[in-house]
Design a protein around this motif. Structure first.
Motif, short mmCIF file in Angstrom:
data_model
loop_
_atom_site.label_atom_id
_atom_site.label_comp_id
_atom_site.label_asym_id
_atom_site.label_seq_id
_atom_site.Cartn_x
_atom_site.Cartn_y
_atom_site.Cartn_z
N GLY A 39 -44.68 34.46 -12.90
CA GLY A 39 -45.84 35.32 -12.96
C GLY A 39 -46.07 35.74 -14.41
N PHE A 40 -47.21 36.35 -14.65
CA PHE A 40 -47.52 36.79 -16.01
C PHE A 40 -48.09 38.20 -15.93
CE2 PHE A 40 -50.44 36.81 -19.77
CZ PHE A 40 -49.45 36.75 -20.74
N ASP A 41 -47.41 39.13 -16.56
CA ASP A 41 -47.82 40.52 -16.47
C ASP A 41 -47.41 41.25 -17.74
OD1 ASP A 41 -48.99 42.63 -15.12
OD2 ASP A 41 -47.10 43.31 -14.23
N GLU A 42 -48.29 42.11 -18.21
CA GLU A 42 -48.02 42.88 -19.44
C GLU A 42 -47.65 41.96 -20.59
OE1 GLU A 42 -44.91 45.16 -17.66
OE2 GLU A 42 -46.16 46.94 -17.46
N ASN A 43 -48.37 40.84 -20.64
CA ASN A 43 -48.13 39.85 -21.69
C ASN A 43 -46.72 39.28 -21.72
OD1 ASN A 43 -50.70 39.70 -22.61
ND2 ASN A 43 -50.44 41.21 -24.23
N LYS A 44 -46.07 39.35 -20.58
CA LYS A 44 -44.73 38.76 -20.51
C LYS A 44 -44.64 37.79 -19.35
CE LYS A 44 -42.01 42.35 -22.75
NZ LYS A 44 -42.77 43.61 -22.77
N LEU A 45 -43.92 36.72 -19.58
CA LEU A 45 -43.69 35.76 -18.51
C LEU A 45 -42.57 36.30 -17.61
CD1 LEU A 45 -44.49 32.95 -17.41
CD2 LEU A 45 -42.60 32.01 -18.75
N LYS A 46 -42.85 36.31 -16.32
CA LYS A 46 -41.89 36.88 -15.37
C LYS A 46 -41.49 35.85 -14.33
CE LYS A 46 -42.93 41.22 -16.84
NZ LYS A 46 -43.06 42.59 -16.33
N VAL A 47 -40.37 36.13 -13.71
CA VAL A 47 -39.95 35.28 -12.60
C VAL A 47 -39.54 36.19 -11.45
CG1 VAL A 47 -37.56 35.11 -13.40
CG2 VAL A 47 -38.47 33.35 -11.88
N LEU A 48 -39.90 35.79 -10.26
CA LEU A 48 -39.67 36.62 -9.08
C LEU A 48 -38.28 36.32 -8.51
CD1 LEU A 48 -41.05 38.72 -7.30
CD2 LEU A 48 -41.95 36.85 -5.90
N LEU A 49 -37.46 37.37 -8.44
CA LEU A 49 -36.10 37.19 -7.96
C LEU A 49 -35.82 38.12 -6.78
CD1 LEU A 49 -34.21 37.03 -11.38
CD2 LEU A 49 -34.95 35.11 -9.94
N ILE A 51 -38.58 36.98 -18.15
CA ILE A 51 -37.70 35.81 -18.26
C ILE A 51 -36.72 35.94 -19.42
CG2 ILE A 51 -39.26 34.17 -17.16
CD1 ILE A 51 -39.33 33.34 -20.45
N LYS A 52 -37.04 36.81 -20.37
CA LYS A 52 -36.10 37.00 -21.48
C LYS A 52 -34.82 37.69 -21.01
CE LYS A 52 -39.01 36.28 -25.25
NZ LYS A 52 -38.78 35.78 -26.61
N ASN A 53 -34.91 38.38 -19.88
CA ASN A 53 -33.74 39.11 -19.38
C ASN A 53 -33.08 38.42 -18.19
OD1 ASN A 53 -34.39 41.09 -21.26
ND2 ASN A 53 -35.73 42.14 -19.80
N VAL A 54 -33.44 37.19 -17.97
CA VAL A 54 -32.85 36.48 -16.83
C VAL A 54 -31.55 35.83 -17.27
CG1 VAL A 54 -33.11 34.57 -15.22
CG2 VAL A 54 -35.03 36.10 -15.66
N THR A 55 -30.46 36.45 -16.87
CA THR A 55 -29.14 35.87 -17.16
C THR A 55 -28.25 36.15 -15.97
OG1 THR A 55 -28.50 37.95 -18.20
CG2 THR A 55 -29.23 36.18 -19.67
N ASP A 56 -27.28 35.31 -15.82
CA ASP A 56 -26.23 35.57 -14.84
C ASP A 56 -26.76 35.69 -13.41
OD1 ASP A 56 -23.57 35.91 -14.23
OD2 ASP A 56 -23.73 38.10 -14.27
N LEU A 57 -27.54 34.74 -12.99
CA LEU A 57 -28.02 34.72 -11.61
C LEU A 57 -26.92 34.26 -10.66
CD1 LEU A 57 -31.57 33.15 -12.09
CD2 LEU A 57 -30.92 35.56 -12.07
N ALA A 58 -27.15 34.48 -9.39
CA ALA A 58 -26.18 34.05 -8.38
C ALA A 58 -26.17 32.51 -8.27
CB ALA A 58 -26.53 34.67 -7.03
N PHE A 59 -25.11 32.02 -7.64
CA PHE A 59 -24.96 30.57 -7.43
C PHE A 59 -25.16 29.82 -8.75
CE2 PHE A 59 -27.27 32.57 -3.90
CZ PHE A 59 -26.28 32.55 -2.94
N ASP A 60 -25.82 28.66 -8.66
CA ASP A 60 -26.17 27.92 -9.87
C ASP A 60 -27.63 28.18 -10.23
OD1 ASP A 60 -27.28 26.73 -7.70
OD2 ASP A 60 -26.67 24.68 -8.19
N HIS A 61 -28.12 29.35 -9.82
CA HIS A 61 -29.54 29.62 -10.00
C HIS A 61 -29.94 29.79 -11.46
CE1 HIS A 61 -30.46 30.83 -5.56
NE2 HIS A 61 -29.92 29.63 -5.69
N GLN A 62 -28.98 30.16 -12.30
CA GLN A 62 -29.30 30.23 -13.72
C GLN A 62 -29.66 28.84 -14.24
OE1 GLN A 62 -29.30 33.20 -15.54
NE2 GLN A 62 -30.33 31.99 -17.11
N GLN A 63 -28.87 27.89 -13.87
CA GLN A 63 -29.12 26.50 -14.28
C GLN A 63 -30.46 26.02 -13.74
OE1 GLN A 63 -26.31 23.77 -12.56
NE2 GLN A 63 -27.17 22.00 -13.62
N ILE A 64 -30.72 26.33 -12.48
CA ILE A 64 -31.97 25.92 -11.85
C ILE A 64 -33.15 26.57 -12.56
CG2 ILE A 64 -33.35 26.08 -9.75
CD1 ILE A 64 -30.80 25.82 -8.14
#
Lengths: 246, 246
Positions: free
Chosen positions: B39-49, B138-151
DNA sequence: GAATTAATGTGTTAATTTTACACATTAATT
DNA sequence: AATTAATGTGTAAAATTAACACATTAATTC
């Protein structure tokens, strides 16, 4: 949002523990790998096919595939199948797409992950003496078994696209090759004619060719120089480029 | 080739009838779909988790996923999951890659097919009031569960690549948008600054923008013109381009 | 309401990349 | 020795991309 709506939502969004129990249940699907193996021979792009022995598709050709084993990584499975069919293991092998319509396979629900490989036909002639295996000129590939025509088309289009971004073609050629052979390959894959001078210029500027100071032998015309592909340099450069699966 | 060798070969190359019986056997694997929803909000690219509730990954975030049902096409499954999570069904949705290492999921062998979607955050705010769902920068997306970071990394890189080949960004914006908003989006996705004049020139030359003769409202500066994306024209042009899954 | 501010909107030039195109050279063949 | 058919090379035009500066507009401030 009302409590009811939240309840509704909670139901619709499956939790991971729910998934866990489902994984252990019978909610499973047969998974296969199909390999689209490209070769280059007699200046024609070929694809390796096997004769289908399924009644429904008797006489038709199909891709090389097998079920994925429960204890086997997906990539490992693809390499195993390639190895079984061609004896080859040290090749470019890339996942392309996963096909999973319910009725794509007559034997039941089978989702298939497609891999694409580029190999050198000359180096692996021994492995395809089997009558059931045959290199098909891609121009004559029609009416494959299952949805393999669709899968093949998808892989071929992807190859056409990727060969323009990466020098993958070297995997289809012998270790030593002339620029004419290289151009013939590109012309076969892209189904187009190219200007010889611009083609050479482009490849020299890429700087992946090693001049090995040898000439073609036994050609019925002026021999061209032979080159090797500089895999090392390519690997280094890859890292600097943007992209996923170089 | 000797008869023995042929026998050996016949054994190693599994026939389709053999596969058929295997399909009916227990040689099956749990198959899931995971959606990377941008998604895109407040001029930042986001991902829904979604918050993981699996003990092993307690507190970690994960992608939106679910098992594929045995009677459900793969694409259908992806659309179902997207619909369940966001209420949305008429969006750009694309298969990206299939991940299938043996131990990627703690609940057992689960092969997952990844899909990527681009949606408009503003239009679907109501669907993410659920505490378990959250738009992450997306800049703060780290350390997701499973192999989701890789995905996720894989999908994000793919998005970066594809946005440069196709004007997919429109799916992330409201129907009416200014060129500045469009450029902000591209800069967020590609994590780079661009020249405003060249950016505008490029988009106008693409000829996918409809001038709707309206201006931005309620902006604290000189309002820019608003445009709509010409989906029709884009669809026509797509057909002329080379490629697979436009 | 005049001055200020901060954004939008536009055009040209240089640099790079791509395309088009022709002739000399080499070695095998006749 | 002459012929043939391929290899090998350079330059100019065209198209694309990159760099860059100033006038315009409307909201805001004084």
């Amino acid at each position: 949002m009302s409590a009811e709506a939240n309840m509704e939502k909670a139901k619709s969004i499956k939790t991971l523990t729910a998934i866990q129990s489902e994984v252990e249940s019978s909610n499973k699907i047969a998974l296969s790998v199909d390999c689209v193996i490209f070769g280059f021979d007699e200046n024609k792009l070929k694809v390796l096919l096997i004769r289908s022995d399924l009644k429904k598709y008797l006489g038709k050709w199909s891709l090389l595939g097998d079920l994925v084993r429960p204890d086997e990584d997906l990539d490992t499975s693809a390499y195993r199948i390639l190895k079984q069919r061609t004896g080859l293991n040290d090749v470019y092998l890339e996942q392309v797409h996963t096909f999973g319509t319910v009725n794509r396979h007559p034997a039941g629900r089978v989702v298939t992950v497609t891999y694409c490989s580029l190999i050198n036909v000359q180096h692996h002639k021994l492995n395809i003496l089997d009558n059931e295996l045959h290199w098909h000129d891609i121009k004559n590939v029609t009416d494959l078994a299952f949805d393999h025509q669709q899968i093949f088309d998808n892989c071929y289009q992807r190859l056409q696209k990727r060969i323009q971004e990466h020098p993958l073609g070297f995997n289809l050629l012998p270790k030593k090759f002339s620029l004419r052979e290289l151009q013939n390959l590109y012309e076969a894959i892209l189904d187009t004619k190219m200007d010889r001078r611009n083609f050479r210029k482009k490849f020299f500027s890429m700087d992946f060719l090693i001049d090995i100071d040898e000439m073609e032998q036994d050609v019925p015309h002026r021999p061209g120089k032979l080159y090797k592909f500089n895999y090392e340099k390519y690997e280094k450069k890859k890292k600097k480029w943007i992209g996923i699966d170089f």
